[in-house]
Write an enzyme that holds these catalytic residues in place. Structure first.
Site, short mmCIF file in Angstrom:
data_model
loop_
_atom_site.label_atom_id
_atom_site.label_comp_id
_atom_site.label_asym_id
_atom_site.label_seq_id
_atom_site.Cartn_x
_atom_site.Cartn_y
_atom_site.Cartn_z
N ASN A 189 22.23 -2.65 -40.66
CA ASN A 189 21.57 -3.13 -41.89
C ASN A 189 20.39 -2.23 -42.25
O ASN A 189 20.14 -1.97 -43.43
CB ASN A 189 21.11 -4.58 -41.72
CG ASN A 189 22.24 -5.55 -42.01
OD1 ASN A 189 22.63 -5.73 -43.15
ND2 ASN A 189 22.77 -6.17 -40.95
N ARG B 237 13.69 -11.72 -32.13
CA ARG B 237 12.51 -12.49 -31.73
C ARG B 237 12.05 -13.34 -32.91
O ARG B 237 12.28 -12.98 -34.06
CB ARG B 237 11.38 -11.55 -31.30
CG ARG B 237 11.72 -10.62 -30.15
CD ARG B 237 11.82 -11.37 -28.84
NE ARG B 237 10.58 -11.97 -28.43
CZ ARG B 237 9.79 -11.48 -27.46
NH1 ARG B 237 10.15 -10.39 -26.80
NH2 ARG B 237 8.68 -12.09 -27.14
N ASN C 207 14.81 -11.94 -43.98
CA ASN C 207 15.73 -11.82 -42.85
C ASN C 207 17.16 -11.92 -43.38
O ASN C 207 17.41 -12.54 -44.41
CB ASN C 207 15.48 -12.94 -41.83
CG ASN C 207 16.40 -12.84 -40.62
OD1 ASN C 207 16.62 -11.75 -40.09
ND2 ASN C 207 16.95 -13.96 -40.18
N HIS D 280 21.07 -13.11 -42.15
CA HIS D 280 21.73 -13.90 -41.09
C HIS D 280 23.22 -13.98 -41.39
O HIS D 280 23.61 -14.20 -42.55
CB HIS D 280 21.11 -15.29 -41.05
CG HIS D 280 21.68 -16.14 -39.96
ND1 HIS D 280 21.31 -16.00 -38.64
CD2 HIS D 280 22.61 -17.13 -39.99
CE1 HIS D 280 21.99 -16.85 -37.90
NE2 HIS D 280 22.78 -17.55 -38.68
C1 GRF Z 1 23.62 -8.74 -38.38
O1 GRF Z 1 24.83 -9.45 -38.37
C2 GRF Z 1 22.51 -9.60 -38.93
O2 GRF Z 1 22.94 -10.50 -39.91
C3 GRF Z 1 22.07 -10.36 -37.70
O3 GRF Z 1 22.15 -9.43 -36.64
C4 GRF Z 1 23.13 -8.45 -36.97
C5 GRF Z 1 22.42 -7.15 -36.89
O4 GRF Z 1 23.30 -6.07 -37.05
N1 GRF Z 1 20.74 -10.92 -37.89
P1 GRF Z 1 22.73 -4.62 -37.25
O5 GRF Z 1 21.77 -4.33 -36.08
O6 GRF Z 1 21.99 -4.58 -38.56
O7 GRF Z 1 23.90 -3.71 -37.23
#
Ligand code: GRF
Length: 222
Positions: A25, A103, A119, A121
Protein backbone atom coordinates in the site's frame (compact mmCIF):
# COMPACT_ATOMS: atom_id res chain seq x y z
CA UNK A 1 -15.86 20.09 9.89
CA UNK A 2 -13.71 20.01 6.74
CA UNK A 3 -10.44 18.19 7.26
CA UNK A 4 -7.29 17.88 5.22
CA UNK A 5 -5.22 20.05 2.94
CA UNK A 6 -1.78 21.59 3.07
CA UNK A 7 -0.73 24.85 4.70
CA UNK A 8 -1.76 26.84 1.63
CA UNK A 9 -3.38 26.10 -1.68
CA UNK A 10 0.05 25.74 -3.28
CA UNK A 11 1.66 23.54 -0.60
CA UNK A 12 1.42 19.79 -1.20
CA UNK A 13 0.36 17.80 1.84
CA UNK A 14 3.33 15.82 3.16
CA UNK A 15 2.53 12.25 4.18
CA UNK A 16 4.18 10.11 6.82
CA UNK A 17 3.52 6.40 6.27
CA UNK A 18 3.57 3.89 9.14
CA UNK A 19 4.04 0.30 7.92
CA UNK A 20 5.13 -2.91 9.62
CA UNK A 21 5.55 -5.29 6.69
CA UNK A 22 5.44 -5.83 2.95
CA UNK A 23 4.55 -2.23 2.09
CA UNK A 24 2.46 -2.74 -1.05
CA UNK A 25 0.00 0.00 0.00
CA UNK A 26 2.93 2.31 0.72
CA UNK A 27 4.21 1.59 -2.79
CA UNK A 28 0.73 2.20 -4.24
CA UNK A 29 0.78 5.68 -2.65
CA UNK A 30 4.22 6.30 -4.18
CA UNK A 31 3.01 5.12 -7.59
CA UNK A 32 -0.01 7.44 -7.38
CA UNK A 33 2.25 10.32 -6.41
CA UNK A 34 4.53 9.66 -9.36
CA UNK A 35 1.63 9.57 -11.80
CA UNK A 36 0.26 12.83 -10.36
CA UNK A 37 -2.85 11.18 -8.89
CA UNK A 38 -2.16 11.62 -5.16
CA UNK A 39 -2.29 15.38 -4.73
CA UNK A 40 0.25 14.91 -1.94
CA UNK A 41 3.84 13.86 -1.46
CA UNK A 42 5.20 10.97 0.59
CA UNK A 43 7.78 12.49 2.95
CA UNK A 44 8.85 9.67 5.26
CA UNK A 45 8.31 5.98 6.06
CA UNK A 46 8.40 4.75 9.64
CA UNK A 47 8.44 1.04 10.44
CA UNK A 48 8.58 -0.93 13.66
CA UNK A 49 10.36 -3.78 11.83
CA UNK A 50 13.93 -3.26 10.66
CA UNK A 51 13.50 -5.92 7.96
CA UNK A 52 10.10 -4.71 6.68
CA UNK A 53 9.65 -4.80 2.91
CA UNK A 54 8.36 -1.24 3.23
CA UNK A 55 11.84 -0.04 4.28
CA UNK A 56 13.36 -1.61 1.18
CA UNK A 57 10.71 0.06 -0.99
CA UNK A 58 11.49 3.43 0.67
CA UNK A 59 15.21 2.98 -0.09
CA UNK A 60 14.45 2.13 -3.72
CA UNK A 61 12.37 5.29 -4.09
CA UNK A 62 14.74 7.54 -2.15
CA UNK A 63 12.21 8.16 0.63
CA UNK A 64 13.69 8.69 4.11
CA UNK A 65 12.96 5.59 6.21
CA UNK A 66 13.26 5.20 9.93
CA UNK A 67 13.13 2.06 12.04
CA UNK A 68 11.13 2.57 15.25
CA UNK A 69 12.30 0.55 18.22
CA UNK A 70 9.06 0.38 20.15
CA UNK A 71 8.51 -0.83 23.69
CA UNK A 72 6.17 -3.79 24.34
CA UNK A 73 3.38 -4.93 22.01
CA UNK A 74 -0.08 -3.75 21.02
CA UNK A 75 -0.71 -0.14 21.94
CA UNK A 76 2.35 2.10 21.53
CA UNK A 77 3.78 3.54 24.77
CA UNK A 78 3.19 7.33 25.12
CA UNK A 79 6.95 8.05 25.17
CA UNK A 80 7.37 6.13 21.91
CA UNK A 81 4.43 8.01 20.40
CA UNK A 82 6.02 11.29 21.40
CA UNK A 83 9.18 10.25 19.52
CA UNK A 84 7.08 9.29 16.47
CA UNK A 85 5.34 12.68 16.58
CA UNK A 86 8.73 14.45 16.76
CA UNK A 87 9.94 12.50 13.73
CA UNK A 88 6.76 13.20 11.72
CA UNK A 89 6.98 16.91 12.61
CA UNK A 90 10.66 16.98 11.62
CA UNK A 91 9.51 15.88 8.17
CA UNK A 92 6.72 18.49 8.18
CA UNK A 93 4.06 15.79 7.85
CA UNK A 94 0.41 16.88 7.60
CA UNK A 95 -1.21 13.48 7.06
CA UNK A 96 -0.29 10.14 8.63
CA UNK A 97 -1.19 7.00 6.66
CA UNK A 98 -1.15 3.68 8.46
CA UNK A 99 -0.56 0.94 5.90
CA UNK A 100 -0.29 -2.47 7.47
CA UNK A 101 1.00 -0.96 10.72
CA UNK A 102 0.50 -3.63 13.35
CA UNK A 103 0.45 -1.41 16.46
CA UNK A 104 -2.37 0.59 18.04
CA UNK A 105 -1.87 4.32 18.25
CA UNK A 106 -3.16 6.46 21.11
CA UNK A 107 -3.79 9.95 22.36
CA UNK A 108 -0.33 11.43 21.85
CA UNK A 109 -0.27 10.79 18.10
CA UNK A 110 -3.99 11.37 17.53
CA UNK A 111 -3.98 14.71 19.37
CA UNK A 112 -0.90 15.81 17.42
CA UNK A 113 -2.65 14.99 14.11
CA UNK A 114 -6.39 15.54 14.69
CA UNK A 115 -8.46 14.07 11.84
CA UNK A 116 -5.19 13.46 10.03
CA UNK A 117 -4.45 9.80 10.65
CA UNK A 118 -5.89 7.34 8.11
CA UNK A 119 -5.79 3.54 8.03
CA UNK A 120 -6.68 0.89 5.47
CA UNK A 121 -8.24 -2.39 6.55
CA UNK A 122 -9.02 -5.49 4.46
CA UNK A 123 -12.72 -5.87 5.31
CA UNK A 124 -15.93 -3.91 5.09
CA UNK A 125 -15.80 -2.42 8.57
CA UNK A 126 -17.41 -2.67 11.07
CA UNK A 127 -17.31 -6.35 10.05
CA UNK A 128 -14.14 -8.24 10.85
CA UNK A 129 -11.91 -5.68 12.61
CA UNK A 130 -8.51 -6.65 13.96
CA UNK A 131 -6.14 -9.35 12.82
CA UNK A 132 -6.81 -11.94 10.09
CA UNK A 133 -9.77 -10.04 8.66
CA UNK A 134 -9.96 -12.08 5.45
CA UNK A 135 -9.74 -15.39 7.34
CA UNK A 136 -12.55 -14.13 9.59
CA UNK A 137 -14.64 -13.24 6.53
CA UNK A 138 -14.15 -16.65 4.88
CA UNK A 139 -14.85 -18.50 8.14
CA UNK A 140 -18.04 -16.48 8.63
CA UNK A 141 -19.28 -17.44 5.17
CA UNK A 142 -19.92 -13.91 3.92
CA UNK A 143 -20.44 -13.59 0.17
CA UNK A 144 -19.03 -10.07 -0.07
CA UNK A 145 -16.13 -8.50 1.74
CA UNK A 146 -13.82 -5.67 0.71
CA UNK A 147 -11.67 -2.91 2.12
CA UNK A 148 -12.14 0.25 4.13
CA UNK A 149 -10.22 3.47 4.56
CA UNK A 150 -11.12 5.13 7.85
CA UNK A 151 -10.01 7.94 10.10
CA UNK A 152 -8.08 6.50 13.02
CA UNK A 153 -9.42 6.97 16.53
CA UNK A 154 -8.23 5.37 19.79
CA UNK A 155 -10.61 2.42 19.15
CA UNK A 156 -9.16 -0.20 16.80
CA UNK A 157 -10.61 -0.13 13.25
CA UNK A 158 -13.61 1.83 14.52
CA UNK A 159 -13.13 5.39 13.26
CA UNK A 160 -15.35 7.24 10.76
CA UNK A 161 -15.38 5.54 7.36
CA UNK A 162 -13.98 7.54 4.43
CA UNK A 163 -14.35 5.00 1.62
CA UNK A 164 -15.07 1.34 0.97
CA UNK A 165 -14.95 -1.06 -1.96
CA UNK A 166 -16.82 -4.36 -2.02
CA UNK A 167 -15.07 -7.51 -3.26
CA UNK A 168 -16.99 -10.77 -3.85
CA UNK A 169 -15.98 -13.84 -1.88
CA UNK A 170 -15.66 -16.76 -4.28
CA UNK A 171 -16.55 -20.38 -3.60
CA UNK A 172 -13.38 -22.05 -2.32
CA UNK A 173 -11.65 -18.80 -1.33
CA UNK A 174 -9.09 -18.99 1.45
CA UNK A 175 -8.17 -16.01 3.58
CA UNK A 176 -5.12 -15.68 1.37
CA UNK A 177 -6.85 -15.74 -2.03
CA UNK A 178 -9.48 -13.29 -0.80
CA UNK A 179 -6.74 -11.04 0.64
CA UNK A 180 -4.92 -10.87 -2.67
CA UNK A 181 -8.10 -9.85 -4.55
CA UNK A 182 -8.92 -7.26 -1.88
CA UNK A 183 -5.34 -5.93 -2.00
CA UNK A 184 -5.76 -4.95 -5.67
CA UNK A 185 -8.67 -2.74 -4.62
CA UNK A 186 -6.76 -1.35 -1.61
CA UNK A 187 -4.10 -0.08 -3.99
CA UNK A 188 -6.74 2.00 -5.81
CA UNK A 189 -8.82 3.03 -2.80
CA UNK A 190 -6.08 4.35 -0.51
CA UNK A 191 -4.60 6.85 -3.01
CA UNK A 192 -8.14 8.03 -3.83
CA UNK A 193 -8.96 8.63 -0.15
CA UNK A 194 -5.64 10.42 0.39
CA UNK A 195 -6.34 12.63 -2.58
CA UNK A 196 -9.75 13.60 -1.17
CA UNK A 197 -8.11 14.40 2.16
CA UNK A 198 -5.37 16.44 0.48
CA UNK A 199 -7.94 18.37 -1.54
CA UNK A 200 -9.92 19.14 1.66
CA UNK A 201 -12.90 17.29 0.24
CA UNK A 202 -13.72 15.35 3.42
CA UNK A 203 -16.24 16.82 5.85
CA UNK A 204 -16.64 14.90 9.10
CA UNK A 205 -19.79 15.10 11.17
CA UNK A 206 -19.81 12.54 14.00
CA UNK A 207 -19.42 9.16 12.34
CA UNK A 208 -20.31 10.51 8.89
CA UNK A 209 -17.63 11.44 6.42
CA UNK A 210 -19.01 13.35 3.44
CA UNK A 211 -16.99 13.62 0.25
CA UNK A 212 -17.52 17.14 -1.06
CA UNK A 213 -17.56 17.91 -4.75
CA UNK A 214 -14.24 19.35 -5.91
CA UNK A 215 -15.73 22.82 -6.44
CA UNK A 216 -17.10 23.02 -2.87
CA UNK A 217 -13.71 21.99 -1.48
CA UNK A 218 -12.05 24.84 -3.41
CA UNK A 219 -14.40 27.30 -1.69
CA UNK A 220 -13.43 25.92 1.75
CA UNK A 221 -9.71 26.15 0.86
CA UNK A 222 -9.68 29.68 -0.54
C1 GRF B 1 -3.23 -4.71 3.92
O1 GRF B 1 -4.14 -5.74 3.60
C2 GRF B 1 -3.89 -3.67 4.79
O2 GRF B 1 -5.25 -3.50 4.51
C3 GRF B 1 -3.72 -4.27 6.16
O3 GRF B 1 -2.45 -4.87 6.16
C4 GRF B 1 -2.12 -5.23 4.82
C5 GRF B 1 -0.83 -4.54 4.54
O4 GRF B 1 -0.30 -4.92 3.30
N1 GRF B 1 -3.90 -3.26 7.19
P1 GRF B 1 0.92 -4.12 2.70
O5 GRF B 1 2.04 -4.13 3.75
O6 GRF B 1 0.47 -2.72 2.41
O7 GRF B 1 1.32 -4.85 1.48
Amino acid sequence: MAIGGGGSVKTLVRIGVLASGRGSNFEALLRAEHSGDLGATVAVLLSDHADAGAIEIARRHGIPAQHLQLLGRGRIAPEDEAAIVRCLRAHDVGLVCMAGFMRLVGRTLLEAFPGAVLNIHPSLLPSFPGLHATEQAVAHGVKVSGCTVHIVTHRMDAGPIVAQVAVPVHEGDSGETLASRILEQEHLLYPQAVRWWAERRLAVSGRMVHVLPAAAAREVTT
